[in-house]
Enzyme design. Sequence first.
Site, PDB file in Angstrom:
ATOM      1  N   LYS A   1      -5.005   2.064  -5.603  1.00 13.94           N
ATOM      2  CA  LYS A   1      -5.140   2.913  -4.409  1.00 13.94           C
ATOM      3  C   LYS A   1      -6.615   3.036  -4.082  1.00 13.94           C
ATOM      4  CE  LYS A   1      -2.692   5.350  -1.478  1.00 13.94           C
ATOM      5  NZ  LYS A   1      -1.309   5.153  -0.955  1.00 13.94           N
TER       6      LYS A   1
ATOM      7  N   ASP B   1      -2.564   4.015   4.708  1.00 14.09           N
ATOM      8  CA  ASP B   1      -2.032   5.299   4.222  1.00 14.09           C
ATOM      9  C   ASP B   1      -2.493   6.306   5.275  1.00 14.09           C
ATOM     10  OD1 ASP B   1      -0.806   6.596   1.554  1.00 14.09           O
ATOM     11  OD2 ASP B   1      -2.376   7.948   2.242  1.00 14.09           O
TER      12      ASP B   1
HETATM   13  P1  NDP Z   1      -0.517   9.168   9.074  1.00 12.77           P
HETATM   14  O1  NDP Z   1      -1.984   9.322   9.005  1.00 12.77           O
HETATM   15  O2  NDP Z   1       0.090   8.179   9.996  1.00 12.77           O
HETATM   16  O3  NDP Z   1       0.147  10.594   9.406  1.00 12.77           O
HETATM   17  C1  NDP Z   1      -0.036  11.689   8.567  1.00 12.77           C
HETATM   18  C2  NDP Z   1       0.639  12.894   9.199  1.00 12.77           C
HETATM   19  O4  NDP Z   1       0.630  13.969   8.264  1.00 12.77           O
HETATM   20  C3  NDP Z   1      -0.095  13.393  10.425  1.00 12.77           C
HETATM   21  O5  NDP Z   1       0.802  14.013  11.303  1.00 12.77           O
HETATM   22  C4  NDP Z   1      -1.061  14.418   9.817  1.00 12.77           C
HETATM   23  O6  NDP Z   1      -1.484  15.422  10.724  1.00 12.77           O
HETATM   24  C5  NDP Z   1      -0.206  15.037   8.737  1.00 12.77           C
HETATM   25  N1  NDP Z   1      -1.096  15.490   7.645  1.00 12.77           N
HETATM   26  C6  NDP Z   1      -1.930  14.740   6.920  1.00 12.77           C
HETATM   27  N2  NDP Z   1      -2.628  15.489   6.051  1.00 12.77           N
HETATM   28  C7  NDP Z   1      -2.199  16.755   6.247  1.00 12.77           C
HETATM   29  C8  NDP Z   1      -2.529  17.985   5.640  1.00 12.77           C
HETATM   30  N3  NDP Z   1      -3.445  18.074   4.661  1.00 12.77           N
HETATM   31  N4  NDP Z   1      -1.884  19.077   6.075  1.00 12.77           N
HETATM   32  C9  NDP Z   1      -0.956  19.002   7.039  1.00 12.77           C
HETATM   33  N5  NDP Z   1      -0.614  17.867   7.682  1.00 12.77           N
HETATM   34  C10 NDP Z   1      -1.221  16.760   7.268  1.00 12.77           C
HETATM   35  O7  NDP Z   1      -0.047   8.898   7.566  1.00 12.77           O
HETATM   36  P2  NDP Z   1       1.304   8.269   7.033  1.00 12.77           P
HETATM   37  O8  NDP Z   1       2.445   8.679   7.888  1.00 12.77           O
HETATM   38  O9  NDP Z   1       1.058   6.836   6.771  1.00 12.77           O
HETATM   39  O10 NDP Z   1       1.416   8.975   5.608  1.00 12.77           O
HETATM   40  C11 NDP Z   1       2.094  10.215   5.410  1.00 12.77           C
HETATM   41  C12 NDP Z   1       2.440  10.379   3.940  1.00 12.77           C
HETATM   42  O11 NDP Z   1       3.292   9.275   3.536  1.00 12.77           O
HETATM   43  C13 NDP Z   1       1.257  10.342   2.963  1.00 12.77           C
HETATM   44  O12 NDP Z   1       1.545  11.195   1.886  1.00 12.77           O
HETATM   45  C14 NDP Z   1       1.249   8.891   2.479  1.00 12.77           C
HETATM   46  O13 NDP Z   1       0.633   8.772   1.224  1.00 12.77           O
HETATM   47  C15 NDP Z   1       2.743   8.622   2.409  1.00 12.77           C
HETATM   48  N6  NDP Z   1       3.112   7.211   2.419  1.00 12.77           N
HETATM   49  C16 NDP Z   1       2.754   6.392   3.458  1.00 12.77           C
HETATM   50  C17 NDP Z   1       3.128   5.065   3.455  1.00 12.77           C
HETATM   51  C18 NDP Z   1       2.852   4.153   4.603  1.00 12.77           C
HETATM   52  O14 NDP Z   1       3.356   3.025   4.574  1.00 12.77           O
HETATM   53  N7  NDP Z   1       2.123   4.565   5.619  1.00 12.77           N
HETATM   54  C19 NDP Z   1       3.844   4.483   2.298  1.00 12.77           C
HETATM   55  C20 NDP Z   1       4.256   5.447   1.307  1.00 12.77           C
HETATM   56  C21 NDP Z   1       3.861   6.756   1.372  1.00 12.77           C
HETATM   57  P3  NDP Z   1      -2.967  15.328  11.371  1.00 12.77           P
HETATM   58  O15 NDP Z   1      -2.913  14.158  12.296  1.00 12.77           O
HETATM   59  O16 NDP Z   1      -3.156  16.629  12.043  1.00 12.77           O
HETATM   60  O17 NDP Z   1      -3.912  15.109  10.213  1.00 12.77           O
END
Ligand code: NDP
Length: 447
Positions: free
Chosen positions: A128, A168
């Site tokens: 990671k 991510d």
């Molecule tokens: P994105 O950046 O596309 O979206 C993240 C979302 O979560 C946004 O809406 C963001 O809001 C919100 N968010 C992030 N941090 C916080 C926080 N501290 N508090 C509240 N809201 C938060 O990321 P992904 O959708 O790719 O990832 C989301 C989760 O899924 C993560 O935990 C990631 O590790 C996991 N994941 C992702 C994969 C992938 O293929 N993308 C694979 C496996 C797991 P804002 O825009 O306001 O920050």
Amino acid sequence: MTDSSFVNDVMETVVARNPGEPEFHQAVLEVAESVAVVVEKAPRFAKAKIIERIIEPERQFIFRVPWVDDKGDVQVNRGFRVQFNSAIGPYKGGLRFHPSVYLGIIKFLGFEQIFKNALTTTPIGGGKGGSDFDPKGKSDMEVMRFCQSFMNELSHHIGPDTDIPAGDIGVGAREIGYLFGQYKRLTNTSVGVLTGKGIGWGGSLVRTEATGYGLVYYVTRMLHDLGKDWKGQKVVISGSGNVAIYATQKVHELGGKVIALSDSGGYIVDEAGVNLDTVRRIKEVERGRIKEYVQAHPKAQYIEGWQGIWSVPCDVALPSATQNEIDAAAAQSLVNNGCVAIGEGANMPSTPEAIAIFHENNVSFGPAKAANAGGVATSALEMAQNSMRLDWPFEEVDNRLKTIIDAVYNQCTAAAEAYGMKGNLMAGANIAGFVKVANAMMAQGVV
Ligand code: NDP
């Protein structure tokens, strides 16, 4: 069920050697508690110090990332890459760009990735990386300059047979494009060194959708075991990024109704079912905030503060934003409102106290390592296509994804049952992933 002296010994070592990294400690504790029973039955793992080795990253890099903003001012961020375990294949895991990133976050994610990747049935190890850079509010050119500077250092450590990063939080198609362009320029090679690439330049169909779709495929199996399907289920999903958007799409396709989504500012509730076209326009095209949703849908509500989303009554909850977003109070509220299944889209979104509440109340609980493995699994399919110089059609990749998720689910249920914890998908995921990696490490000697 667990041997507490084994768990205590592991945790003493982890805490002493990795001070100030609570998320990493939490991730190790969950695995140690699940696999104590395995180590007890297989003393060869203890003799070979498999646990002691598995909690120590094979290699870690921390580096300076200087870049110039649009005003001409120099900015300095910190970059990370942790190459955790290569027992079953090259290191594989995403890059996270978020101001909260520090070594402990990258280590917790890299550690989880080892077991998740093992469950996918594809030959990839765990890693990671990321940076405390915040892409929010930055211009495209600022993001590009940052990505180029980040890759100037990262390129020394990765390669298509060594370590293959992906996206991510904060790293989507735009960032992967800039990172890939710089890697190509630095090395004069055009190889599959990153996944999540665009369609037409090495990307795989379904990769964008894969984590969200895979999550919903996994929860479909959980619901099936409860004698249910998606039809008519009210679903709450946190986040409104890559995972949340494509989970929403698949839930709607299968007959469920997603009524709430969030971002770090707050959450929307639309009892009519969220309109995904509006969400995608705001988040994917305009890079706006979820609160703008109510301008297009005045009957929907926007509530400040993201934690409140777990008080919205639902049948199924899919936390898909970030770590530790469901604490004990949020878990209790979900239980009190009759939620029957939780599928973790984000990594480690439920605290240990929340998980205990789900288990005590017989809420079906799909742990992140298994439930969100569809993303990295499809990245492995992208690597396979890159190596073959072929592009598979959408249906082919989607069918392979479904087959993989079925295999992930089956491994979780089988391992839980074999070790006397029938129905505990979290224990099953940890055990099945651990045994695969441990056996590979045993075969390869003390390295
Ligand atoms: P994105 O950046 O596309 O979206 C993240 C979302 O979560 C946004 O809406 C963001 O809001 C919100 N968010 C992030 N941090 C916080 C926080 N501290 N508090 C509240 N809201 C938060 O990321 P992904 O959708 O790719 O990832 C989301 C989760 O899924 C993560 O935990 C990631 O590790 C996991 N994941 C992702 C994969 C992938 O293929 N993308 C694979 C496996 C797991 P804002 O825009 O306001 O920050």
